[in-house]
Design an enzyme around this catalytic site. Structure first.
Site, PDB file in Angstrom:
ATOM      1  N   CYS A  17      -4.775   2.607  -3.686  1.00 45.24           N
ATOM      2  CA  CYS A  17      -3.550   3.060  -2.999  1.00 45.24           C
ATOM      3  C   CYS A  17      -2.399   2.101  -3.246  1.00 45.24           C
ATOM      4  O   CYS A  17      -1.604   1.820  -2.338  1.00 45.24           O
ATOM      5  CB  CYS A  17      -3.772   3.206  -1.498  1.00 45.24           C
ATOM      6  SG  CYS A  17      -4.846   4.543  -1.096  1.00 45.24           S
TER       7      CYS A  17
ATOM      8  N   HIS B 144       0.882  -1.188   0.000  1.00 46.53           N
ATOM      9  CA  HIS B 144       0.000   0.000   0.000  1.00 46.53           C
ATOM     10  C   HIS B 144       0.914   1.232   0.000  1.00 46.53           C
ATOM     11  O   HIS B 144       2.036   1.174   0.516  1.00 46.53           O
ATOM     12  CB  HIS B 144      -0.825  -0.060   1.283  1.00 46.53           C
ATOM     13  CG  HIS B 144      -1.886   0.985   1.430  1.00 46.53           C
ATOM     14  ND1 HIS B 144      -1.596   2.278   1.785  1.00 46.53           N
ATOM     15  CD2 HIS B 144      -3.235   0.934   1.291  1.00 46.53           C
ATOM     16  CE1 HIS B 144      -2.716   2.973   1.868  1.00 46.53           C
ATOM     17  NE2 HIS B 144      -3.731   2.183   1.564  1.00 46.53           N
TER      18      HIS B 144
ATOM     19  N   LYS C 105     -10.172  -0.601  10.686  1.00 43.46           N
ATOM     20  CA  LYS C 105     -10.286  -1.781   9.828  1.00 43.46           C
ATOM     21  C   LYS C 105     -10.575  -3.031  10.651  1.00 43.46           C
ATOM     22  O   LYS C 105     -10.721  -4.119  10.106  1.00 43.46           O
ATOM     23  CB  LYS C 105      -8.987  -1.986   9.039  1.00 43.46           C
ATOM     24  CG  LYS C 105      -8.743  -0.906   7.978  1.00 43.46           C
ATOM     25  CD  LYS C 105      -7.516  -1.242   7.178  1.00 43.46           C
ATOM     26  CE  LYS C 105      -6.985  -0.048   6.400  1.00 43.46           C
ATOM     27  NZ  LYS C 105      -7.826   0.358   5.273  1.00 43.46           N
TER      28      LYS C 105
ATOM     29  N   GLN D 193      -4.125  -5.096   7.123  1.00 42.45           N
ATOM     30  CA  GLN D 193      -5.106  -6.067   6.618  1.00 42.45           C
ATOM     31  C   GLN D 193      -5.011  -7.425   7.312  1.00 42.45           C
ATOM     32  O   GLN D 193      -5.747  -8.341   6.964  1.00 42.45           O
ATOM     33  CB  GLN D 193      -4.925  -6.261   5.099  1.00 42.45           C
ATOM     34  CG  GLN D 193      -5.142  -5.003   4.273  1.00 42.45           C
ATOM     35  CD  GLN D 193      -6.574  -4.499   4.320  1.00 42.45           C
ATOM     36  OE1 GLN D 193      -7.501  -5.206   4.744  1.00 42.45           O
ATOM     37  NE2 GLN D 193      -6.772  -3.264   3.900  1.00 42.45           N
TER      38      GLN D 193
ATOM     39  N   ASP E   4       3.411  -4.342   8.059  1.00 46.95           N
ATOM     40  CA  ASP E   4       2.188  -3.560   7.912  1.00 46.95           C
ATOM     41  C   ASP E   4       1.029  -4.523   8.137  1.00 46.95           C
ATOM     42  O   ASP E   4       0.720  -5.356   7.275  1.00 46.95           O
ATOM     43  CB  ASP E   4       2.158  -2.940   6.508  1.00 46.95           C
ATOM     44  CG  ASP E   4       0.837  -2.244   6.209  1.00 46.95           C
ATOM     45  OD1 ASP E   4      -0.119  -2.417   6.990  1.00 46.95           O
ATOM     46  OD2 ASP E   4       0.760  -1.546   5.181  1.00 46.95           O
TER      47      ASP E   4
HETATM   48  N1  PLP Z   1      -1.540  -0.597   4.726  1.00 46.25           N
HETATM   49  C1  PLP Z   1      -2.455  -1.377   4.140  1.00 46.25           C
HETATM   50  C2  PLP Z   1      -2.085  -2.761   3.685  1.00 46.25           C
HETATM   51  C3  PLP Z   1      -3.760  -0.895   3.959  1.00 46.25           C
HETATM   52  O1  PLP Z   1      -4.680  -1.675   3.379  1.00 46.25           O
HETATM   53  C4  PLP Z   1      -4.073   0.409   4.404  1.00 46.25           C
HETATM   54  C5  PLP Z   1      -5.413   0.961   4.189  1.00 46.25           C
HETATM   55  O2  PLP Z   1      -6.155   0.536   3.343  1.00 46.25           O
HETATM   56  C6  PLP Z   1      -3.078   1.167   5.031  1.00 46.25           C
HETATM   57  C7  PLP Z   1      -1.822   0.623   5.175  1.00 46.25           C
HETATM   58  C8  PLP Z   1      -3.352   2.533   5.567  1.00 46.25           C
HETATM   59  O3  PLP Z   1      -4.250   2.461   6.620  1.00 46.25           O
HETATM   60  P1  PLP Z   1      -4.819   3.800   7.293  1.00 46.25           P
HETATM   61  O4  PLP Z   1      -5.417   4.593   6.154  1.00 46.25           O
HETATM   62  O5  PLP Z   1      -5.847   3.310   8.250  1.00 46.25           O
HETATM   63  O6  PLP Z   1      -3.684   4.497   7.920  1.00 46.25           O
END
Ligand code: PLP
Length: 413
Positions: free
Chosen positions: A364, A123, A226, A203, A200
Site C-alpha cells: 500500500c 501509506h 494493529k 504504525q 498517521d
Molecule cells: N497508515 C499506515 C502507516 C498503515 O500502515 C496502515 C495499514 O497498514 C494504514 C494507514 C491503514 O490502516 P487501516 O487499514 O487499519 O485503516
C-alpha cells in the site's frame, strides 16, 4: 531489561500452532497484530451478557453498553493524553479517520489553489483521501521527499510550506521503511507557519507511548487491529478548535441534535462525527487491548522490539544479495527487503511453507516502490511477542531458500 516473552506468549494462543507442519512464526505485525485472550474474553463476555444498542434506550442492557462504550472512550483519552473525551472519535480505523479529516477539514478550510503536504513515504491511506479532496476543491497536493536511507528531507519543509498550505499529513512510523519520523520537529515547524498537522499513527500507536498534547499534533489516527485489538475499530483524535469548525463527515442517527425537513442541527463532539451504530464491541475490545499493554512498562516493550530490529537487521545483512530498503537512524520494528534473483512472492510463499508469515507486495505504498524502482518487497515486522530464536529461524530459512534458488538458476543456464 528483557520482558518475560514466554509468559507474554501464553496470552496469545494463536501463536502456539503449527502452520504447514512448522511452528508458526508471525512476522506480519505491521499488517495486523494478534489479540491476547484478555481482549477476546472481554469481547465475548460482553456479547454473551450485555449487548444493547448505545445511547438510545432506557433499558438496562443498552445503558450498560453505553457505559462500557463511553468508559472505553475514556481509556483511549487517557492513553493518548487527550484533553477531553470530546476530542476522541471512534471510527472504523486509520483509513476512515484520515478520510474524515480530509473530507471535513477540506470542506471547512480548503479552497481552489490551496495546498496540502504529504510525504513520499505515506501509506495510500494518507495519500488518496487528500488527493480526492484536492480534486474536489481544486487544491494542490505537494510531497515532501525522503532520501535513499529512508529519512524525510525535513530541510525542504520550510520551502515547501507556503502561505497557501492548509494542512500537512505525515506518518509517525513508515509501514515500509520503518522510519520513525521526527514528528515533534515537523509539527513545530508547521505550527510556526500556522499549518496544522495530521499524524498517521497506524504504525506508532502499537509501539510507542503517545501523548497528543505533548506532541501538539492537531489530528492523530490509529487502528485497533494493529495494536492487539479487534478489526473494525479505530480512533481519530482531533483538537476541539478544529473539530468544532468542521462539518460532519457522515450523516444519520446519533450525529444529530434535531432533524426537521427544513434544517438539521448537529450533535456535540464527539458524536457529531459518529453517525449510525458504532462498533461498540470493537471499542470495548480496543480498551481491553490498551489495558493489556498498560499492564507492562511501555518502554521495556519498545526497547525489546528495538533489540529484535537490531538483531534481525544484522542477520539479514549477512545474506549476500539481500537489500534492505530504509536504514534510517530512528527505526521501528519493520524491515523491507529483496533478495537478488528471487521474486518476493516466491520468497513469501516458500517462507509460509516453513511456517513463517511475512508480507510481500507493494505494501500500500506505491510511491515507495517507485522511489526504489522495484515492483514489490518482502516485509518482516515485529511485535513484543516475537523472539530472537524466530529471527534465527528466519535467517536460516532465507539462507536455505537462497541456496535453493541459486542451484535452480545454475541449472537453468
Ligand atoms: N497508515 C499506515 C502507516 C498503515 O500502515 C496502515 C495499514 O497498514 C494504514 C494507514 C491503514 O490502516 P487501516 O487499514 O487499519 O485503516
Amino acid at each position: 531489561m528483557i520482558p518475560d516473552i514466554s509468559q507474554i506468549r501464553k496470552d496469545f494462543p494463536i501463536l502456539d500452532q503449527l502452520v504447514n507442519g512448522k511452528p508458526l512464526i508471525y512476522f506480519d505485525n505491521a499488517a495486523t497484530s494478534h489479540r491476547p485472550v484478555q481482549v477476546i474474553e472481554r469481547m465475548n463476555e460482553f456479547s454473551l451478557r450485555t449487548n444493547g444498542n448505545i445511547h438510545r434506550a432506557t433499558h438496562t442492557l443498552a445503558n450498560k453498553t453505553t457505559e462500557a462504550f463511553e468508559a472505553s472512550r475514556e481509556t483511549v483519552r487517557k492513553y493518548l493524553n487527550a484533553a477531553e473525551v470530546g476530542e476522541v472519535i471512534f471510527t472504523h480505523g486509520t483509513t476512515e479517520s484520515i478520510n474524515l479529516v480530509a473530507f471535513s477539514f477540506g470542506e471547512a478550510f480548503i479552497g481552489a489553489g490551496d495546498e496540502v503536504i504529504v510525504t513520499e513515504m505515506e501509506h495510500h491511506a494518507n495519500i488518496v483521501p487528500w488527493q480526492m479532496m484536492c480534486e474536489r476543491k481544486g487544491a494542490i497536493l505537494k510531497v515532501l521527499p525522503f532520501s535513499n536511507n529512508g529519512e524525510l528531507q525535513i530541510e525542504l519543509l520550510d520551502s515547501l510550506i507556503t502561505e497557501k498550505t492548509k494542512i500537512l499529513a505525515v506518518a509517525h512510523v513508515s509501514n515500509t521503511l520503518g522510519t520513525v519520523n521526527p514528528i515533534a520537529e515537523i509539527i513545530a515547524k508547521a505550527h510556526l507557519r500556522k499549518v496544522p498537522v495530521l499524524v498517521d499513527g497506524a504504525q506508532s500507536a502499537p509501539h510507542f507511548k503517545i501523548d497528543v498534547q505533548a506532541l501538539d499534533c492537531d489530528f492523530y489516527a490509529f487502528s485497533g487491529h494493529k495494536m492487539y485489538g479487534p478489526t473494525g475499530i479505530g480512533v481519530l483524535y482531533g483538537k476541539r478548535k478544529w473539530l468544532d469548525q468542521m462539518p460532519p463527515f457522515l450523516g444519520g442517527g446519533e450525529m444529530i441534535d434535531r432533524v426537521t425537513f427544513a434544517k438539521t442541527t448537529y450533535n456535540q463532539l464527539p458524536y457529531k462525527f459518529e453517525a449510525g451504530t458504532p462498533d461498540y464491541v470493537g471499542a470495548i475490545g480496543l480498551a481491553a487491548a490498551i489495558q493489556y499493554v498498560q499492564g507492562y512498562d511501555h518502554q521495556i516493550l519498545a526497547d525489546y522490539e528495538h533489540q529484535l530490529l537490531i538483531a534481525a537487521t544484522a542477520k539479514l545483512k549477512q545474506i549476500e544479495g539481500l537489500k534492505i530498503y530504509g536504514e534510517a537512524q530512528q527505526k521501528a520494528g519493520v524491515i523491507c527487503f529483496n533478495i537478488d534473483g528471487i521474486h518476493p512472492f516466491d520468497l513469501g510463499t516458500l517462507l509460509d511453507q516453513l511456517g513463517i508469515a511475512v508480507r510481500t507486495g507493494r505494501l500500500c505504498a506505491d510511491p515507495v516502490m517507485d522511489h526504489y524502482n522495484v515492483e514489490n518487497m518482502v516485509r518482516v515486522s515485529f511485535s513484543f511477542y516475537n523472539t530472537m530464536d524466530e529471527i534465527e529461524t528466519l535467517y536460516k530459512a532465507l539462507i536455505r531458500l537462497k541456496a535453493m534458488f541459486g542451484t535452480m538458476n545454475m541449472n537453468s543456464k
